[in-house]
Design a protein around this motif. Structure first.
Motif, PDB file in Angstrom:
ATOM      1  N   GLN A   1      10.580  -7.924  -1.729  1.00 48.44           N
ATOM      2  CA  GLN A   1      11.396  -7.851  -0.534  1.00 48.44           C
ATOM      3  C   GLN A   1      11.822  -6.404  -0.344  1.00 48.44           C
ATOM      4  N   PRO A   2      12.379  -6.078   0.806  1.00 45.49           N
ATOM      5  CA  PRO A   2      12.885  -4.713   0.984  1.00 45.49           C
ATOM      6  C   PRO A   2      13.995  -4.419  -0.033  1.00 45.49           C
ATOM      7  N   PRO A   3      14.130  -3.167  -0.417  1.00 47.37           N
ATOM      8  CA  PRO A   3      15.144  -2.841  -1.432  1.00 47.37           C
ATOM      9  C   PRO A   3      16.558  -3.164  -0.962  1.00 47.37           C
ATOM     10  N   PRO A   4      17.430  -3.567  -1.888  1.00 52.54           N
ATOM     11  CA  PRO A   4      18.807  -3.881  -1.503  1.00 52.54           C
ATOM     12  C   PRO A   4      19.566  -2.611  -1.123  1.00 52.54           C
ATOM     13  N   GLU A   5      20.727  -2.823  -0.548  1.00 47.87           N
ATOM     14  CA  GLU A   5      21.539  -1.667  -0.147  1.00 47.87           C
ATOM     15  C   GLU A   5      21.952  -0.875  -1.377  1.00 47.87           C
ATOM     16  N   PRO A   6      22.208   0.424  -1.231  1.00 48.25           N
ATOM     17  CA  PRO A   6      22.515   1.266  -2.394  1.00 48.25           C
ATOM     18  C   PRO A   6      23.781   0.833  -3.114  1.00 48.25           C
ATOM     19  N   LYS A   7      23.827   1.140  -4.412  1.00 52.09           N
ATOM     20  CA  LYS A   7      24.975   0.772  -5.229  1.00 52.09           C
ATOM     21  C   LYS A   7      26.189   1.609  -4.851  1.00 52.09           C
ATOM     22  N   ARG A   8      27.341   0.983  -4.974  1.00 48.75           N
ATOM     23  CA  ARG A   8      28.586   1.706  -4.723  1.00 48.75           C
ATOM     24  C   ARG A   8      29.048   2.327  -6.030  1.00 48.75           C
ATOM     25  N   TYR A   9      29.433   3.559  -5.983  1.00 52.08           N
ATOM     26  CA  TYR A   9      29.874   4.258  -7.174  1.00 52.08           C
ATOM     27  C   TYR A   9      31.390   4.244  -7.253  1.00 52.08           C
ATOM     28  N   SER A  10      31.911   4.185  -8.475  1.00 51.11           N
ATOM     29  CA  SER A  10      33.359   4.147  -8.649  1.00 51.11           C
ATOM     30  C   SER A  10      33.918   5.564  -8.575  1.00 51.11           C
ATOM     31  N   THR A  11      35.187   5.645  -8.210  1.00 46.98           N
ATOM     32  CA  THR A  11      35.837   6.940  -8.097  1.00 46.98           C
ATOM     33  C   THR A  11      36.379   7.370  -9.456  1.00 46.98           C
ATOM     34  N   GLY A  12      36.795   8.598  -9.541  1.00 44.73           N
ATOM     35  CA  GLY A  12      37.347   9.112 -10.788  1.00 44.73           C
ATOM     36  C   GLY A  12      38.612   8.385 -11.210  1.00 44.73           C
ATOM     37  N   SER A  13      39.440   8.033 -10.245  1.00 48.49           N
ATOM     38  CA  SER A  13      40.679   7.336 -10.600  1.00 48.49           C
ATOM     39  C   SER A  13      40.403   5.930 -11.125  1.00 48.49           C
ATOM     40  N   GLN A  14      39.390   5.261 -10.588  1.00 44.02           N
ATOM     41  CA  GLN A  14      39.031   3.939 -11.098  1.00 44.02           C
ATOM     42  C   GLN A  14      38.488   4.032 -12.523  1.00 44.02           C
ATOM     43  N   LYS A  15      37.691   5.055 -12.786  1.00 39.03           N
ATOM     44  CA  LYS A  15      37.160   5.244 -14.137  1.00 39.03           C
ATOM     45  C   LYS A  15      38.289   5.547 -15.116  1.00 39.03           C
ATOM     46  N   TRP A  16      39.217   6.392 -14.705  1.00 38.70           N
ATOM     47  CA  TRP A  16      40.335   6.736 -15.580  1.00 38.70           C
ATOM     48  C   TRP A  16      41.192   5.504 -15.860  1.00 38.70           C
ATOM     49  N   ARG A  17      41.456   4.678 -14.839  1.00 32.93           N
ATOM     50  CA  ARG A  17      42.261   3.478 -15.012  1.00 32.93           C
ATOM     51  C   ARG A  17      41.570   2.500 -15.977  1.00 32.93           C
ATOM     52  N   THR A  18      40.266   2.348 -15.847  1.00 30.42           N
ATOM     53  CA  THR A  18      39.526   1.472 -16.742  1.00 30.42           C
ATOM     54  C   THR A  18      39.579   1.991 -18.171  1.00 30.42           C
ATOM     55  N   TYR A  19      39.395   3.290 -18.349  1.00 29.81           N
ATOM     56  CA  TYR A  19      39.448   3.891 -19.686  1.00 29.81           C
ATOM     57  C   TYR A  19      40.828   3.686 -20.307  1.00 29.81           C
ATOM     58  N   TRP A  20      41.872   3.957 -19.556  1.00 27.51           N
ATOM     59  CA  TRP A  20      43.231   3.851 -20.094  1.00 27.51           C
ATOM     60  C   TRP A  20      43.580   2.407 -20.447  1.00 27.51           C
ATOM     61  N   ASN A  21      43.133   1.459 -19.635  1.00 28.81           N
ATOM     62  CA  ASN A  21      43.375   0.046 -19.952  1.00 28.81           C
ATOM     63  C   ASN A  21      42.677  -0.351 -21.247  1.00 28.81           C
ATOM     64  N   ALA A  22      41.469   0.165 -21.470  1.00 24.85           N
ATOM     65  CA  ALA A  22      40.749  -0.135 -22.708  1.00 24.85           C
ATOM     66  C   ALA A  22      41.459   0.483 -23.911  1.00 24.85           C
ATOM     67  N   VAL A  23      41.963   1.700 -23.765  1.00 22.06           N
ATOM     68  CA  VAL A  23      42.679   2.355 -24.863  1.00 22.06           C
ATOM     69  C   VAL A  23      43.958   1.605 -25.182  1.00 22.06           C
ATOM     70  N   LYS A  24      44.708   1.183 -24.152  1.00 19.51           N
ATOM     71  CA  LYS A  24      45.938   0.429 -24.394  1.00 19.51           C
ATOM     72  C   LYS A  24      45.652  -0.892 -25.091  1.00 19.51           C
ATOM     73  N   MET A  25      44.536  -1.529 -24.724  1.00 18.11           N
ATOM     74  CA  MET A  25      44.202  -2.811 -25.318  1.00 18.11           C
ATOM     75  C   MET A  25      43.847  -2.657 -26.804  1.00 18.11           C
ATOM     76  N   MET A  26      43.249  -1.552 -27.205  1.00 14.04           N
ATOM     77  CA  MET A  26      42.787  -1.371 -28.577  1.00 14.04           C
ATOM     78  C   MET A  26      43.756  -0.575 -29.456  1.00 14.04           C
ATOM     79  N   PHE A  27      44.892  -0.151 -28.925  1.00 14.32           N
ATOM     80  CA  PHE A  27      45.810   0.691 -29.702  1.00 14.32           C
ATOM     81  C   PHE A  27      46.415  -0.072 -30.881  1.00 14.32           C
ATOM     82  N   PHE A  28      46.928  -1.274 -30.652  1.00 17.31           N
ATOM     83  CA  PHE A  28      47.541  -2.047 -31.727  1.00 17.31           C
ATOM     84  C   PHE A  28      46.534  -2.420 -32.818  1.00 17.31           C
ATOM     85  N   PRO A  29      45.337  -2.932 -32.488  1.00 19.01           N
ATOM     86  CA  PRO A  29      44.365  -3.210 -33.555  1.00 19.01           C
ATOM     87  C   PRO A  29      43.978  -1.966 -34.344  1.00 19.01           C
TER      88      PRO A  29
END
Length: 84
Positions: free
Chosen positions: A33-61
């Protein structure tokens, strides 16, 4: 008695920027079929928020693991008499 080496089949891979399991571009007849629409890329703030949430989740362990390792180290040093 010399053995001839068998030539290996040369495999050519074509990259279409999709994963191996991605069969979304193939319909019932097998034609792409024809190729799908291009992927949406995340912004820097979304990447930072995801990283910080992962760090907070793993700090206690991480702290628990470090305390266990420090406790084991102290026990081993007390057993060998090399602590002080």
């Amino acid at each position: 008695m010399s053995r001839k080496k068998q030539k290996k089949e040369k495999i050519i891979y074509y990259d279409d920027n999709s994963t191996i399991a991605d069969m979304s571009s193939v319909n019932k007849k097998g034609t792409p079929q024809p190729p799908p629409e291009p992927k949406r890329y995340s912004t820097g703030s979304q990447k930072w928020r995801t990283y910080w949430n992962a760090v907070k989740m793993m700090f206690f362990p991480m702290c628990v693991v470090l305390l266990v390792l420090a406790g084991l180290y102290l026990v081993l040093m007390l057993m060998t008499g090399n602590l002080f």
